[in-house]
Design a protein around this motif. Structure first.
Motif, short mmCIF file in Angstrom:
data_model
loop_
_atom_site.label_atom_id
_atom_site.label_comp_id
_atom_site.label_asym_id
_atom_site.label_seq_id
_atom_site.Cartn_x
_atom_site.Cartn_y
_atom_site.Cartn_z
N THR A 146 0.85 -1.20 0.00
CA THR A 146 0.00 0.00 0.00
C THR A 146 0.88 1.24 0.00
O THR A 146 2.07 1.18 0.35
CB THR A 146 -0.92 0.02 1.24
N ALA A 147 0.28 2.35 -0.38
CA ALA A 147 1.00 3.62 -0.40
C ALA A 147 0.05 4.75 -0.01
O ALA A 147 -1.17 4.63 -0.19
CB ALA A 147 1.60 3.87 -1.78
N ARG A 148 0.59 5.81 0.51
CA ARG A 148 -0.19 7.00 0.87
C ARG A 148 -0.02 8.03 -0.23
O ARG A 148 1.11 8.37 -0.61
CB ARG A 148 0.30 7.56 2.18
N VAL A 149 -1.12 8.51 -0.77
CA VAL A 149 -1.07 9.51 -1.84
C VAL A 149 -1.97 10.69 -1.47
O VAL A 149 -2.99 10.52 -0.78
CB VAL A 149 -1.50 8.91 -3.20
N LEU A 150 -1.60 11.84 -1.92
CA LEU A 150 -2.37 13.06 -1.68
C LEU A 150 -3.30 13.29 -2.86
O LEU A 150 -2.84 13.48 -4.00
CB LEU A 150 -1.44 14.25 -1.50
N THR A 151 -4.59 13.18 -2.62
CA THR A 151 -5.59 13.35 -3.67
C THR A 151 -6.60 14.40 -3.24
O THR A 151 -7.27 14.23 -2.21
CB THR A 151 -6.31 12.02 -3.96
N ARG A 152 -6.70 15.48 -4.03
CA ARG A 152 -7.66 16.56 -3.76
C ARG A 152 -7.51 17.08 -2.32
O ARG A 152 -8.48 17.26 -1.59
CB ARG A 152 -9.09 16.11 -4.02
N LYS A 154 -6.42 15.54 0.24
CA LYS A 154 -6.53 14.55 1.31
C LYS A 154 -5.56 13.40 1.08
O LYS A 154 -5.33 12.99 -0.06
CB LYS A 154 -7.96 14.00 1.38
N TRP A 155 -5.02 12.89 2.17
CA TRP A 155 -4.16 11.71 2.09
C TRP A 155 -5.01 10.44 2.11
O TRP A 155 -5.89 10.28 2.93
CB TRP A 155 -3.17 11.67 3.26
N ARG A 156 -4.73 9.61 1.14
CA ARG A 156 -5.49 8.36 1.04
C ARG A 156 -4.52 7.18 0.91
O ARG A 156 -3.40 7.32 0.39
CB ARG A 156 -6.43 8.37 -0.18
N SER A 157 -4.98 6.02 1.39
CA SER A 157 -4.22 4.78 1.21
C SER A 157 -4.70 4.07 -0.05
O SER A 157 -5.91 3.88 -0.23
CB SER A 157 -4.39 3.85 2.41
#
Length: 223
Positions: A146-152, A154-157
């Motif tokens: 899994t990875a944490r990404v910044l989308t709009r 917000k941080w999402r997994s």
């Protein structure tokens, strides 16, 4: 060279029929329906060693007697030269594959086939698994992390996906097919040399002609 016709059996100064070893084997097993006798002596250890070629031939032509060609066929005749050829195959030594190779040689000759060395095989990278649905097919994937990404903002997994792949046909399969062909070729060379040296054939002359040696190398060099 066709092997479908039987060799004539009239007497008198006949010229022997020249056949390469593969053609001779196909004539013996496919046309004349010769059979293998695989009973072999065993040492105290029980390990099968196989008869020596000279022993097999001499037993088959003991005291110059005619070989009984009617042993396996009811009401028909198996040419004595075919019986000698079958006896030579049955005497395959362990160093050449023993009984297993003798059976392999006879089966291929009876079918009129050459071992499949996979001449058109090219390893290709393909998915290990393919999934199909109403939209078509796609490579199956598996989660490897899994990875944490910044989308709009917000941080999402999110899952990290990978597509497991393999090679088909696998190079090891092609190598095994090449080894099997080479083992068969070596066995035919042993049979050819023994039949020529033995001089027991009356109406067939086995020539030096052999199947192609390692044909995959010739194909590679031609590209």
């Amino acid at each position: 060279m066709s092997i479908q016709g039987r060799i004539g059996r009239t007497g008198g100064g006949r010229v022997k029929r020249a056949l390469g070893v593969q053609a001779a084997l196909e004539w013996a097993f496919r046309v004349e329906k010769a059979q293998l006798e695989l009973t072999v002596p065993e040492e105290k250890t029980g390990e099968s060693l196989g008869y020596g070629l000279e022993h097999v031939l001499l037993q088959r032509a003991a005291l110059g007697c005619r070989i009984d060609g009617g042993q396996y066929k009811i009401g028909s005749y198996t040419h004595e030269d075919a019986e000698v050829i079958a006896a030579c195959v049955a005497g395959m030594p362990d160093s050449m594959g023993g009984k297993r190779m003798a059976i392999r040689v006879a089966e291929l000759a009876r079918a009129g086939l050459t071992p499949d060395w996979m001449p058109s095989a090219v390893p290709r990278c393909v998915p290990v698994e393919v999934k199909r649905n109403q939209h078509g097919e796609r490579a199956a994937t598996t989660v490897i992390g899994t990875a944490r990404v910044l989308t709009r903002g917000k941080w999402r997994s999110v899952d990290i996906l990978a597509c497991p792949v393999t090679f088909s046909p696998h190079p090891h399969q092609i190598e095994a097919a090449h080894r099997a062909y080479d083992d068969w070729w070596q066995a035919l060379g042993w049979i050819r040399d023994g039949l020529i040296a033995g001089g027991m054939l009356r109406e067939v002359e086995v020539t030096e002609v052999m199947p192609r040696v390692r044909p995959w190398k010739a194909r590679a060099s031609a590209k």
